[in-house]
Design a protein around this motif. Structure first.
Motif, PDB file in Angstrom:
ATOM      1  N   LYS A  21      37.721  63.171 116.148  1.00  0.00           N
ATOM      2  CA  LYS A  21      37.619  64.136 115.053  1.00  0.00           C
ATOM      3  C   LYS A  21      38.578  65.285 115.329  1.00  0.00           C
ATOM      4  N   LEU A  22      39.389  65.599 114.330  1.00  0.00           N
ATOM      5  CA  LEU A  22      40.336  66.699 114.472  1.00  0.00           C
ATOM      6  C   LEU A  22      39.561  68.011 114.403  1.00  0.00           C
ATOM      7  N   LEU A  23      39.555  68.734 115.526  1.00  0.00           N
ATOM      8  CA  LEU A  23      38.848  70.014 115.579  1.00  0.00           C
ATOM      9  C   LEU A  23      39.700  71.145 115.018  1.00  0.00           C
ATOM     10  N   GLY A  24      41.007  70.980 115.086  1.00  0.00           N
ATOM     11  CA  GLY A  24      41.886  72.017 114.565  1.00  0.00           C
ATOM     12  C   GLY A  24      43.238  71.995 115.239  1.00  0.00           C
ATOM     13  N   TYR A  25      43.935  73.106 115.088  1.00  0.00           N
ATOM     14  CA  TYR A  25      45.275  73.257 115.639  1.00  0.00           C
ATOM     15  C   TYR A  25      45.275  74.452 116.586  1.00  0.00           C
ATOM     16  N   GLU A  26      46.083  74.364 117.639  1.00  0.00           N
ATOM     17  CA  GLU A  26      46.234  75.480 118.567  1.00  0.00           C
ATOM     18  C   GLU A  26      47.715  75.714 118.799  1.00  0.00           C
ATOM     19  N   SER A  27      48.030  76.938 119.160  1.00  0.00           N
ATOM     20  CA  SER A  27      49.396  77.267 119.537  1.00  0.00           C
ATOM     21  C   SER A  27      49.363  77.818 120.951  1.00  0.00           C
TER      22      SER A  27
END
Length: 164
Positions: A21-27
């Motif tokens: 499951k894609l939890l989100g994006y980080e930089s």
């Protein structure tokens, strides 16, 4: 489909680990340059993967299969296969490659080839391990596509196998 087109909360398939499951994006700032990462959780494996967006396509990250693709893969389970006479080590390597491809039709071939009904000969430990890995990987994607739990997905797979 590009990595940036996935939406937080989507289920995605990472070939080496299956459905996550894609939890989100980080930089993250690495050596002075910004690196954009996809954060994917694999609940079953209790693992979180941080994948650079630039590597997502090369790694084979993809959206879940369509219902039509999964139905085709299920039909593969019901087809008869002839016994192969190649050495087990070679077949095991081919099976591992098919499982890690993330392609449901290829995984279904592995399940079909290694499935044994009670009357058939005993499976070796390595055959059981590969069979279990294949059925787990396939069932997770089937469950996510059809919005059912994994046990129901495994039952559906076994129904197709018994029909063969």
């Amino acid at each position: 489909m590009s990595a940036s087109s996935f939406i937080e909360g989507d289920f995605v398939v990472y070939p080496a680990h299956g459905v996550g499951k894609l939890l989100g994006y980080e930089s993250h700032d690495i050596s002075g340059s910004a690196l954009q990462l996809l954060v994917i959780a694999f609940e079953k494996d209790r693992m979180t993967l941080r994948l650079p967006m630039t590597k997502a396509k090369a790694a084979g990250l993809r959206a879940l299969s369509s219902k039509i693709d999964m139905e085709q893969a299920l039909k593969t389970l019901a087809t008869k296969t002839k016994q192969r006479r190649t050495m087990w080590s070679r077949r095991a390597q081919e099976y591992e490659t098919k499982i890690n491809s993330g392609n449901p039709a290829s995984i279904a071939e592995v399940i079909r080839d290694l499935y044994r009904q009670n009357s058939d000969s005993e499976q070796s430990y390595s055959e059981r391990q590969i069979y279990q890995a294949a059925i787990d990987r396939f069932a997770r994607e089937l469950a996510a596509v059809e919005k059912i739990d994994e046990n129901q997905a495994i039952e559906k797979v076994e129904t197709f196998l018994k029909a063969a």
